[in-house]
Scaffold this motif. Structure first.
Motif, PDB file in Angstrom:
ATOM      1  N   ILE A  12     -15.352   9.644  31.025  1.00 45.76           N
ATOM      2  CA  ILE A  12     -14.116   9.925  30.331  1.00 45.76           C
ATOM      3  C   ILE A  12     -13.903  11.506  29.824  1.00 45.76           C
ATOM      4  N   GLN A  13     -15.031  12.091  29.511  1.00 44.83           N
ATOM      5  CA  GLN A  13     -15.077  13.523  29.058  1.00 44.83           C
ATOM      6  C   GLN A  13     -14.894  14.441  30.354  1.00 44.83           C
ATOM      7  N   ALA A  14     -15.296  14.074  31.343  1.00 44.44           N
ATOM      8  CA  ALA A  14     -14.966  14.857  32.829  1.00 44.44           C
ATOM      9  C   ALA A  14     -13.968  14.665  32.972  1.00 44.44           C
ATOM     10  N   ALA A  15     -13.181  13.542  33.126  1.00 40.35           N
ATOM     11  CA  ALA A  15     -11.724  13.200  33.476  1.00 40.35           C
ATOM     12  C   ALA A  15     -10.758  14.163  32.341  1.00 40.35           C
ATOM     13  N   SER A  16     -11.257  14.180  31.145  1.00 37.28           N
ATOM     14  CA  SER A  16     -10.387  14.979  30.342  1.00 37.28           C
ATOM     15  C   SER A  16     -10.467  16.346  30.574  1.00 37.28           C
ATOM     16  N   ALA A  17     -11.416  16.871  30.808  1.00 37.46           N
ATOM     17  CA  ALA A  17     -11.471  18.317  31.189  1.00 37.46           C
ATOM     18  C   ALA A  17     -10.921  18.549  32.440  1.00 37.46           C
ATOM     19  N   TYR A  18     -11.209  17.777  33.592  1.00 36.65           N
ATOM     20  CA  TYR A  18     -10.541  18.184  34.837  1.00 36.65           C
ATOM     21  C   TYR A  18      -9.201  17.910  34.747  1.00 36.65           C
ATOM     22  N   ALA A  19      -8.458  17.055  33.611  1.00 37.49           N
ATOM     23  CA  ALA A  19      -6.906  16.721  33.503  1.00 37.49           C
ATOM     24  C   ALA A  19      -6.503  18.094  33.013  1.00 37.49           C
ATOM     25  N   ALA A  20      -7.191  18.737  32.010  1.00 39.20           N
ATOM     26  CA  ALA A  20      -6.952  19.873  31.381  1.00 39.20           C
ATOM     27  C   ALA A  20      -6.699  20.952  32.292  1.00 39.20           C
ATOM     28  N   LEU A  21      -7.355  21.027  33.275  1.00 38.73           N
ATOM     29  CA  LEU A  21      -7.428  21.891  34.483  1.00 38.73           C
ATOM     30  C   LEU A  21      -6.513  21.825  35.412  1.00 38.73           C
ATOM     31  N   GLY A  22      -5.773  20.578  35.388  1.00 40.15           N
ATOM     32  CA  GLY A  22      -4.848  20.131  36.746  1.00 40.15           C
ATOM     33  C   GLY A  22      -3.418  20.779  36.550  1.00 40.15           C
ATOM     34  N   SER A  23      -3.467  21.841  35.957  1.00 44.52           N
ATOM     35  CA  SER A  23      -2.324  22.738  36.003  1.00 44.52           C
ATOM     36  C   SER A  23      -2.575  24.244  36.377  1.00 44.52           C
ATOM     37  N   GLU A  24      -1.558  24.527  37.245  1.00 42.62           N
ATOM     38  CA  GLU A  24      -1.668  25.956  37.810  1.00 42.62           C
ATOM     39  C   GLU A  24      -1.818  26.875  36.676  1.00 42.62           C
ATOM     40  N   GLN A  25      -1.142  26.725  35.679  1.00 40.14           N
ATOM     41  CA  GLN A  25      -0.915  27.785  34.568  1.00 40.14           C
ATOM     42  C   GLN A  25      -2.083  27.718  33.666  1.00 40.14           C
ATOM     43  N   ARG A  26      -2.713  26.280  33.539  1.00 41.91           N
ATOM     44  CA  ARG A  26      -3.940  26.318  32.535  1.00 41.91           C
ATOM     45  C   ARG A  26      -5.220  26.932  33.334  1.00 41.91           C
ATOM     46  N   LEU A  27      -5.340  26.629  34.564  1.00 41.86           N
ATOM     47  CA  LEU A  27      -6.495  27.158  35.545  1.00 41.86           C
ATOM     48  C   LEU A  27      -6.216  28.695  35.655  1.00 41.86           C
ATOM     49  N   SER A  28      -5.105  29.319  35.442  1.00 38.33           N
ATOM     50  CA  SER A  28      -4.937  30.692  35.587  1.00 38.33           C
ATOM     51  C   SER A  28      -5.358  31.317  34.322  1.00 38.33           C
ATOM     52  N   LEU A  29      -5.012  30.610  33.335  1.00 38.04           N
ATOM     53  CA  LEU A  29      -5.350  31.043  31.743  1.00 38.04           C
ATOM     54  C   LEU A  29      -7.056  30.960  31.818  1.00 38.04           C
ATOM     55  N   LEU A  30      -7.518  29.775  32.328  1.00 37.44           N
ATOM     56  CA  LEU A  30      -8.826  29.611  32.065  1.00 37.44           C
ATOM     57  C   LEU A  30      -9.858  30.819  33.004  1.00 37.44           C
ATOM     58  N   ARG A  31      -9.269  31.009  34.027  1.00 38.70           N
ATOM     59  CA  ARG A  31      -9.791  32.075  35.023  1.00 38.70           C
ATOM     60  C   ARG A  31      -9.721  33.492  34.438  1.00 38.70           C
ATOM     61  N   ARG A  32      -8.752  33.766  33.599  1.00 36.47           N
ATOM     62  CA  ARG A  32      -8.421  35.235  33.344  1.00 36.47           C
ATOM     63  C   ARG A  32      -9.286  35.140  32.104  1.00 36.47           C
ATOM     64  N   LEU A  33      -9.674  34.234  31.163  1.00 37.31           N
ATOM     65  CA  LEU A  33     -10.476  34.057  29.968  1.00 37.31           C
ATOM     66  C   LEU A  33     -11.965  34.343  30.510  1.00 37.31           C
ATOM     67  N   THR A  34     -12.405  33.687  31.639  1.00 35.22           N
ATOM     68  CA  THR A  34     -13.612  33.572  32.307  1.00 35.22           C
ATOM     69  C   THR A  34     -14.065  35.224  32.785  1.00 35.22           C
ATOM     70  N   ARG A  35     -12.843  36.077  33.123  1.00 35.20           N
ATOM     71  CA  ARG A  35     -13.119  37.305  33.633  1.00 35.20           C
ATOM     72  C   ARG A  35     -13.298  38.233  32.360  1.00 35.20           C
ATOM     73  N   ALA A  36     -12.521  37.798  31.025  1.00 35.90           N
ATOM     74  CA  ALA A  36     -12.570  38.776  30.035  1.00 35.90           C
ATOM     75  C   ALA A  36     -13.805  38.457  29.308  1.00 35.90           C
ATOM     76  N   GLY A  37     -14.658  37.473  29.465  1.00 35.21           N
ATOM     77  CA  GLY A  37     -15.929  37.277  29.115  1.00 35.21           C
ATOM     78  C   GLY A  37     -16.110  36.686  27.703  1.00 35.21           C
ATOM     79  N   ASP A  38     -17.199  37.157  27.062  1.00 34.16           N
ATOM     80  CA  ASP A  38     -17.355  36.342  25.600  1.00 34.16           C
ATOM     81  C   ASP A  38     -16.399  37.163  24.510  1.00 34.16           C
ATOM     82  N   GLN A  39     -15.795  38.184  24.676  1.00 35.41           N
ATOM     83  CA  GLN A  39     -15.192  38.751  23.858  1.00 35.41           C
ATOM     84  C   GLN A  39     -13.579  38.084  23.621  1.00 35.41           C
ATOM     85  N   GLY A  40     -13.401  37.793  24.829  1.00 34.25           N
ATOM     86  CA  GLY A  40     -12.023  36.987  25.096  1.00 34.25           C
ATOM     87  C   GLY A  40     -10.716  38.002  25.040  1.00 34.25           C
ATOM     88  N   MET A  41      -9.859  37.434  25.014  1.00 34.03           N
ATOM     89  CA  MET A  41      -8.330  38.338  24.719  1.00 34.03           C
ATOM     90  C   MET A  41      -7.386  38.034  23.766  1.00 34.03           C
TER      91      MET A  41
END
Length: 110
Positions: A12-41
């Motif tokens: 259930i937890q894995a499905a929830s996380a993958y569902a959140a990533l099931g949008s091009e926009q959300r995946l793009s946001l997460l990739r950009r935040l990953t690039r920003a590192g711990d300080q975020g944006m």
């Protein structure tokens, strides 16, 4: 959405996380935040970097936060978004890879 509550993910937890990533926009946001590192944006810079703004940006960030994938903190008048925990992504990958090729041995001997 279920958030991560321990080191072992349930289906259930894995499905929830993958569902959140099931949008091009959300995946793009997460990739950009990953690039920003711990300080975020801050939200404004994040919106500009991903070409999302306003209610659309807020909506997608809320879903990622509810899934436990990002965190949001206030710094003065700004809201800073960052990846919640890189170990979460490792657990997501481990969840999928934990049973990698398990059925191959079964078919060899069956």
């Amino acid at each position: 959405m279920k958030t991560f509550d321990d080191t072992n993910l349930s289906l259930i937890q894995a499905a929830s996380a993958y569902a959140a990533l099931g949008s091009e926009q959300r995946l793009s946001l997460l990739r950009r935040l990953t690039r920003a590192g711990d300080q975020g944006m801050n939200i404004g810079a994040l919106g500009a970097a991903t070409e999302l703004s306003g209610a659309n940006l807020t909506h997608h960030l809320k879903i990622l936060a509810q899934a436990g994938l990002i965190k949001q903190t206030r710094q003065g008048r700004s809201t800073i978004c960052a990846v919640a925990d890189y170990a979460t992504f490792k657990r997501l990958n481990d969840f999928l890879l934990a049973e990698c090729c398990a059925d191959l041995e079964e078919h060899k001997h069956g």
